[in-house]
Design a protein around this motif. Structure first.
Motif, PDB file in Angstrom:
ATOM      1  N   PHE A 108      24.389 -45.480 -18.106  1.00  0.00           N
ATOM      2  CA  PHE A 108      24.371 -46.942 -18.196  1.00  0.00           C
ATOM      3  C   PHE A 108      25.784 -47.502 -18.173  1.00  0.00           C
ATOM      4  CE2 PHE A 108      20.382 -45.547 -19.825  1.00  0.00           C
ATOM      5  CZ  PHE A 108      19.477 -46.571 -19.610  1.00  0.00           C
TER       6      PHE A 108
ATOM      7  N   GLU B 227       4.901 -43.122 -19.098  1.00  0.00           N
ATOM      8  CA  GLU B 227       5.881 -42.034 -19.204  1.00  0.00           C
ATOM      9  C   GLU B 227       5.260 -40.667 -18.921  1.00  0.00           C
ATOM     10  OE1 GLU B 227       9.222 -42.014 -19.543  1.00  0.00           O
ATOM     11  OE2 GLU B 227       9.059 -44.183 -19.291  1.00  0.00           O
TER      12      GLU B 227
ATOM     13  N   ALA C  56      25.362 -46.876 -23.617  1.00  0.00           N
ATOM     14  CA  ALA C  56      24.134 -46.830 -24.424  1.00  0.00           C
ATOM     15  C   ALA C  56      23.971 -45.495 -25.145  1.00  0.00           C
ATOM     16  CB  ALA C  56      22.899 -47.120 -23.562  1.00  0.00           C
TER      17      ALA C  56
ATOM     18  N   GLU D  24      15.734 -47.497 -23.376  1.00  0.00           N
ATOM     19  CA  GLU D  24      15.707 -47.068 -21.979  1.00  0.00           C
ATOM     20  C   GLU D  24      16.456 -45.761 -21.803  1.00  0.00           C
ATOM     21  OE1 GLU D  24      15.104 -51.309 -19.693  1.00  0.00           O
ATOM     22  OE2 GLU D  24      17.112 -50.415 -19.726  1.00  0.00           O
ATOM     23  N   ALA D  25      17.556 -45.613 -22.549  1.00  0.00           N
ATOM     24  CA  ALA D  25      18.298 -44.354 -22.478  1.00  0.00           C
ATOM     25  C   ALA D  25      17.385 -43.206 -22.900  1.00  0.00           C
ATOM     26  CB  ALA D  25      19.530 -44.420 -23.376  1.00  0.00           C
ATOM     27  N   GLY D  26      16.585 -43.441 -23.939  1.00  0.00           N
ATOM     28  CA  GLY D  26      15.634 -42.425 -24.382  1.00  0.00           C
ATOM     29  C   GLY D  26      14.615 -42.119 -23.293  1.00  0.00           C
ATOM     30  N   ARG D  27      14.138 -43.162 -22.616  1.00  0.00           N
ATOM     31  CA  ARG D  27      13.125 -42.934 -21.573  1.00  0.00           C
ATOM     32  C   ARG D  27      13.708 -42.161 -20.404  1.00  0.00           C
ATOM     33  NH1 ARG D  27      10.867 -48.782 -20.676  1.00  0.00           N
ATOM     34  NH2 ARG D  27       9.754 -47.825 -18.943  1.00  0.00           N
ATOM     35  N   THR D  28      14.945 -42.481 -19.973  1.00  0.00           N
ATOM     36  CA  THR D  28      15.510 -41.762 -18.826  1.00  0.00           C
ATOM     37  C   THR D  28      15.722 -40.289 -19.155  1.00  0.00           C
ATOM     38  OG1 THR D  28      17.775 -42.271 -19.474  1.00  0.00           O
ATOM     39  CG2 THR D  28      16.720 -43.793 -17.949  1.00  0.00           C
ATOM     40  N   LEU D  29      15.824 -39.971 -20.457  1.00  0.00           N
ATOM     41  CA  LEU D  29      15.994 -38.557 -20.823  1.00  0.00           C
ATOM     42  C   LEU D  29      14.661 -37.835 -20.856  1.00  0.00           C
ATOM     43  CD1 LEU D  29      18.643 -38.817 -23.674  1.00  0.00           C
ATOM     44  CD2 LEU D  29      18.973 -37.938 -21.361  1.00  0.00           C
ATOM     45  N   GLY D  30      13.561 -38.582 -20.740  1.00  0.00           N
ATOM     46  CA  GLY D  30      12.247 -37.940 -20.714  1.00  0.00           C
ATOM     47  C   GLY D  30      11.549 -37.918 -22.062  1.00  0.00           C
ATOM     48  N   LEU D  31      12.083 -38.648 -23.057  1.00  0.00           N
ATOM     49  CA  LEU D  31      11.405 -38.692 -24.361  1.00  0.00           C
ATOM     50  C   LEU D  31      10.133 -39.525 -24.241  1.00  0.00           C
ATOM     51  CD1 LEU D  31      14.488 -39.442 -26.676  1.00  0.00           C
ATOM     52  CD2 LEU D  31      13.332 -37.246 -26.392  1.00  0.00           C
TER      53      LEU D  31
ATOM     54  N   LEU E 152      12.728 -47.646 -14.409  1.00  0.00           N
ATOM     55  CA  LEU E 152      12.801 -48.577 -15.539  1.00  0.00           C
ATOM     56  C   LEU E 152      12.404 -49.966 -15.069  1.00  0.00           C
ATOM     57  CD1 LEU E 152      16.230 -47.516 -17.138  1.00  0.00           C
ATOM     58  CD2 LEU E 152      13.926 -46.981 -17.972  1.00  0.00           C
TER      59      LEU E 152
ATOM     60  N   GLU F  62       7.130 -42.110 -25.777  1.00  0.00           N
ATOM     61  CA  GLU F  62       7.258 -43.309 -26.617  1.00  0.00           C
ATOM     62  C   GLU F  62       7.293 -42.933 -28.103  1.00  0.00           C
ATOM     63  OE1 GLU F  62       7.933 -46.373 -25.854  1.00  0.00           O
ATOM     64  OE2 GLU F  62       7.909 -45.986 -23.699  1.00  0.00           O
TER      65      GLU F  62
ATOM     66  N   ALA G  88      18.621 -51.167 -24.279  1.00  0.00           N
ATOM     67  CA  ALA G  88      19.287 -50.075 -23.562  1.00  0.00           C
ATOM     68  C   ALA G  88      19.120 -48.745 -24.295  1.00  0.00           C
ATOM     69  CB  ALA G  88      20.769 -50.395 -23.385  1.00  0.00           C
ATOM     70  N   GLN G  89      19.073 -48.792 -25.634  1.00  0.00           N
ATOM     71  CA  GLN G  89      18.898 -47.551 -26.399  1.00  0.00           C
ATOM     72  C   GLN G  89      17.533 -46.942 -26.108  1.00  0.00           C
ATOM     73  OE1 GLN G  89      21.025 -46.308 -29.322  1.00  0.00           O
ATOM     74  NE2 GLN G  89      22.555 -47.341 -28.085  1.00  0.00           N
TER      75      GLN G  89
ATOM     76  N   VAL H   7      14.863 -42.286 -32.037  1.00  0.00           N
ATOM     77  CA  VAL H   7      15.875 -43.276 -31.667  1.00  0.00           C
ATOM     78  C   VAL H   7      15.628 -44.615 -32.367  1.00  0.00           C
ATOM     79  CG1 VAL H   7      16.924 -44.553 -29.764  1.00  0.00           C
ATOM     80  CG2 VAL H   7      16.179 -42.179 -29.412  1.00  0.00           C
TER      81      VAL H   7
ATOM     82  N   ARG I 278      11.774 -37.625 -14.591  1.00  0.00           N
ATOM     83  CA  ARG I 278      12.813 -37.699 -15.617  1.00  0.00           C
ATOM     84  C   ARG I 278      13.748 -36.490 -15.547  1.00  0.00           C
ATOM     85  NH1 ARG I 278      12.843 -42.774 -16.114  1.00  0.00           N
ATOM     86  NH2 ARG I 278      11.159 -43.772 -17.247  1.00  0.00           N
TER      87      ARG I 278
ATOM     88  N   HIS J 174      23.411 -43.550 -33.792  1.00  0.00           N
ATOM     89  CA  HIS J 174      23.104 -42.888 -35.064  1.00  0.00           C
ATOM     90  C   HIS J 174      23.257 -41.377 -34.936  1.00  0.00           C
ATOM     91  CE1 HIS J 174      19.437 -42.564 -32.743  1.00  0.00           C
ATOM     92  NE2 HIS J 174      18.941 -41.706 -33.601  1.00  0.00           N
TER      93      HIS J 174
ATOM     94  N   VAL K 189      12.802 -32.494 -25.246  1.00  0.00           N
ATOM     95  CA  VAL K 189      12.111 -32.562 -23.950  1.00  0.00           C
ATOM     96  C   VAL K 189      12.005 -31.166 -23.349  1.00  0.00           C
ATOM     97  CG1 VAL K 189      12.104 -33.563 -21.650  1.00  0.00           C
ATOM     98  CG2 VAL K 189      12.939 -34.910 -23.594  1.00  0.00           C
TER      99      VAL K 189
ATOM    100  N   ARG L 280      25.279 -36.398 -21.491  1.00  0.00           N
ATOM    101  CA  ARG L 280      23.909 -36.614 -21.948  1.00  0.00           C
ATOM    102  C   ARG L 280      22.962 -36.701 -20.750  1.00  0.00           C
ATOM    103  NH1 ARG L 280      22.279 -42.015 -25.168  1.00  0.00           N
ATOM    104  NH2 ARG L 280      22.595 -42.901 -23.093  1.00  0.00           N
TER     105      ARG L 280
ATOM    106  N   GLN M 259       8.323 -40.094 -29.396  1.00  0.00           N
ATOM    107  CA  GLN M 259       9.620 -39.478 -29.704  1.00  0.00           C
ATOM    108  C   GLN M 259      10.719 -40.532 -29.796  1.00  0.00           C
ATOM    109  OE1 GLN M 259       9.637 -36.626 -26.457  1.00  0.00           O
ATOM    110  NE2 GLN M 259       9.654 -34.931 -27.938  1.00  0.00           N
TER     111      GLN M 259
ATOM    112  N   ALA N  84      17.715 -34.431 -25.630  1.00  0.00           N
ATOM    113  CA  ALA N  84      16.749 -34.098 -24.583  1.00  0.00           C
ATOM    114  C   ALA N  84      16.539 -32.588 -24.493  1.00  0.00           C
ATOM    115  CB  ALA N  84      17.235 -34.637 -23.241  1.00  0.00           C
TER     116      ALA N  84
ATOM    117  N   PHE O 228      23.423 -43.122 -28.297  1.00  0.00           N
ATOM    118  CA  PHE O 228      22.654 -43.337 -29.528  1.00  0.00           C
ATOM    119  C   PHE O 228      23.643 -43.345 -30.685  1.00  0.00           C
ATOM    120  CE2 PHE O 228      19.555 -40.787 -26.891  1.00  0.00           C
ATOM    121  CZ  PHE O 228      18.876 -41.902 -26.435  1.00  0.00           C
TER     122      PHE O 228
END
Lengths: 486, 213
Positions: free
Chosen positions: B85, B71, B89, A387-394, B48, A396, A384-385, A403, B78, B93, B107, B151, A398, B103, B91
């Motif tokens: 989620f 991607e 989910a 996927e969360a990055g991917r939905t934000l547009g980062l 996804l 691979e 999920a972490q 993350v 995006r 850290h 981004v 976010r 990045q 982002a 982050f």
């Protein structure tokens, strides 16, 4: 069951009939002409020390039985009772006489310098070797001479575990001179057909070989001395030395001196406290070497480990296969073997300095273990972490950098710290390629003072001082990041 | 717009011929019991999850059956679709603020200062501005959800997807969430909310679609 146990006990008792058999110990590993495996029958040993042992046993009315022992452990082994007499080019030193029962000297050797032919005109003694690397066998009189010369002339002593590699490294230029017993030097020269290096005529020092017995065995030692005197008188010792081509006039002079003065050459030993203090500076230096080798190796292991883990997770098919093969080969073979291959095996292709070879060997070995830690840690980051990055547009890349990597680091830090503690201790293995680190220096110290108690305790304290804070750090990291809950 | 979406797992239909449309400023609730494919539908819209038949179009960007595109080809999607989620989910850290700025900085290429300002405004508007420097593990469930919404809103998407937003909320917070989501609709965003909470759906959604089992 009981009868089997009794049978084994009886067999053991029969194996140890100390009264009729003289059990003696020596090192047959590269030990010619002292003691070596007989090429005709490798289960038997031959050499002039083998014949000296036979002559002594005959004089005592006994037969002989040989026990293989590592050369540097002869003193400790004889004191433990593994055998009654140690003979294998054992040197007469004050420390040995103070700690054990040593026989009278039966052979006189000269510490001689070997140099490359083109430098023979320039080098006449240790004084001419300022800033140069001089090899010898560790824990010997020669090594002590070099350590003392380091302070006075500025040469660099290099310690080996055997007396074969120093001459090979002299010829290839890894070291600039070798200081060892003249019979070892002459044998090395013969093996090379008389080429590759020259032995300087002027000896640096003179010493004697003796037999060593347990301190409590002085009665047997006196009997052995009587047999040795007899063998000097009746010419049987001279015959043995002539047969092995190690006889020269100086031996006759030694025999005369021994027989005339009933000389046992027993110099007074230095007080143990003075010895202990004298070894502190080399121990501190060796501890610094251990720390430096460990830190640099770990840095290499982390960098290569990261590359390997990325290759295994993100790489194309052949890159994944390649990294997998590397990891399995490195983890499946002994570190000791890898160090030998890097230092001696590759010498024909690339002649690495010992320190660099040590860091490469340890670093590349631990990289395989680090890679698996990183791979496991990267895989442990919840999907999920990512996927969360991917939905934000980062991208691979990045996601890995921003993350996945930082989160995996938390899982990896504790096992990494544990690995570093293990590496710290494994760094003791690099002594086989002439790097004198903490354990090797301790072994030299222990051999010279004839006891492991003080040197062993000192060494353990230094290792603990380095590893305990790391172990504590690992525990704290685990507590802080191990659990997800606050 | 989702048109006759079909998703199969191991030759079993998880979704069959799902069609729906969410207009700008509209809150649509997708109702179904657990395991009926609500999450799968949201994941397909967020690219996804591959799908087998049908078509998904978001603000002019079309997704077609077959594997999820790389991607690099999804950059414009995006920016159009945000996803909150079910477990948030976040982050863990990064601080709450940095979850939102990630982002914006990496981004959208905003400077640290600009990103911080935008993120702080978003957190303020969702009433968690005071928690900006907290770590995700220090946040309550409701706070974590609001940070997760902030976010997802950071790239300013036209469509916001939410998976079971009321799952861990008490009644008072459910009402507050409803008000928050209505506010987002008033900004002109479309919201597609997957839920099995019929009461919440009826109280706050413009339209309720029920998936057959």
């Amino acid at each position: 069951m009981v009868s089997l146990a009794l049978g084994i006990l009886t067999a053991l008792a029969v194996q140890h009939p100390t009264a009729r058999v003289l059990v003696w110990g020596g090192d047959a590993e590269g030990g010619a002409p002292f003691v070596e495996a007989d090429p005709a029958d490798p289960s038997q040993v031959r050499g002039f020390d083998v014949e000296v042992a036979d002559r002594i046993a005959r004089g005592l009315g006994r037969t002989t039985r040989f026990v293989q022992v590592q050369w540097s452990s002869i003193d400790q082994s004889v004191e433990r009772g593994d055998f009654a007499l140690g003979l294998s080019g054992v040197e007469d030193t004050p420390a040995r006489r103070a700690r054990h029962a040593a026989t009278l000297p039966y052979f006189e050797f000269r510490e001689v310098l070997a140099v490359r032919p083109e430098e023979a005109a320039r080098i006449h003694g240790l004084i001419d070797l300022r800033g140069r690397r001089v090899a010898t066998l560790g824990a010997t009189i020669a090594y002590d001479l070099l350590v003392r010369a380091r302070d006075s002339t500025g040469l660099i002593p290099v310690s080996y575990d055997d007396d074969v590699h120093p001459y090979g490294d002299l010829v290839t230029g890894r070291v600039d001179a070798v200081l060892l017993d003249h019979i070892i030097a002459q044998r090395a020269l013969r093996r090379r057909g008389g080429f590759g290096f020259l032995i300087l005529a002027q000896p640096v020092a003179v010493g004697h070989y003796v037999g060593v017995l347990a301190r409590a065995d002085s009665a047997l030692r006196d009997s052995v001395d009587a047999v040795l005197r007899e063998a000097m008188r009746d010419g049987s010792l001279e015959q043995i030395f002539r047969r092995w081509r190690v006889w020269d006039p100086t031996q006759g002079v030694l025999f005369d001196a021994v027989l005339r003065s009933s000389m046992t050459a027993r110099p007074a030993g230095t007080a143990p406290v003075v010895q202990a203090i004298a070894y502190l500076p080399p121990l501190a230096r060796a501890a610094a070497v251990t720390a430096l080798v460990s830190v640099l190796s770990m840095m290499l292991a982390v960098l290569v480990g990261l590359a390997l883990a990325s290759g295994r997770l993100y790489g194309s098919g052949w890159l994944r296969a390649l990294t997998t093969v590397y990891i399995e080969v490195i983890r499946g073979t002994p570190l000791l073997l890898q160090l030998f291959v890097i230092y001696y095996g590759l010498a024909g292709v690339i002649r690495l300095p010992a320190f660099l070879a040590a860091i490469l060997g340890l670093g590349l070995n631990y990289a395989a273990y680090e890679a698996e830690i990183y791979r496991g840690a990267l895989l442990a980051v919840p999907r999920a972490q990512l996927e969360a990055g991917r939905t934000l547009g980062l991208s691979e890349g990045q996601i890995l950098r921003l993350v996945r990597g930082p989160q995996a680091l938390r899982y990896a830090l504790a096992p990494m710290t544990n690995d570093f503690v293990a590496l710290l201790k494994d760094s003791a293995l690099v002594s086989v390629i002439t790097v004198v680190e903490l354990t090797k220096q301790t072994a030299i110290y222990a051999t010279n003072v004839g006891s492991w108690i003080v040197p062993g305790a000192l060494c353990a304290v230094v290792y603990l001082a380095m590893s305990l804070p790391l172990a504590r750090l690992a525990r704290r990291l685990e507590q802080r990041w191990g659990g997800r809950a606050p | 717009m989702i048109d006759r979406l079909r998703v199969r797992f191991d030759s079993r239909d998880v979704l069959r011929a799902l069609s729906l449309e969410v207009a700008a400023g509209e809150l649509v609730a997708l109702m179904a019991p657990s395991g009926a494919g609500k999450t799968t539908a949201l994941r397909a819209v967020a690219a996804l999850q591959p799908f087998d038949e049908g078509r998904i179009v978001v603000d002019g960007f079309a997704l077609l059956p077959g594997p999820v595109p790389p991607e690099a080809r999804l950059v414009s999607l995006r920016r159009r679709v945000g996803l909150v989620f079910q477990g948030h989910a976040l982050f863990d850290h990064l601080s709450a603020l940095d979850n939102v700025t990630l982002a914006l900085r990496h981004v959208l290429g905003k400077s640290r200062a600009d990103a911080d300002a935008v993120a702080q405004r978003l957190l303020d508007s969702l009433e968690v501005g005071a928690r900006a420097s907290a770590w995700p593990r220090q946040l309550s469930g409701g706070e974590a959800q609001r940070v997760a919404i902030a976010r997802a809103l950071a790239p300013d998407p036209a469509l916001l997807l939410m998976d079971e937003p009321t799952a861990a909320l008490d009644p008072a917070r459910r009402t507050a969430l409803g008000a928050t989501l209505r506010g987002l609709c008033e900004q002109g965003r479309g919201l597609l909310v997957a839920t099995h909470d019929a009461e919440f759906a009826r109280a706050h959604a413009d339209r309720v679609l029920t998936l057959g089992t």
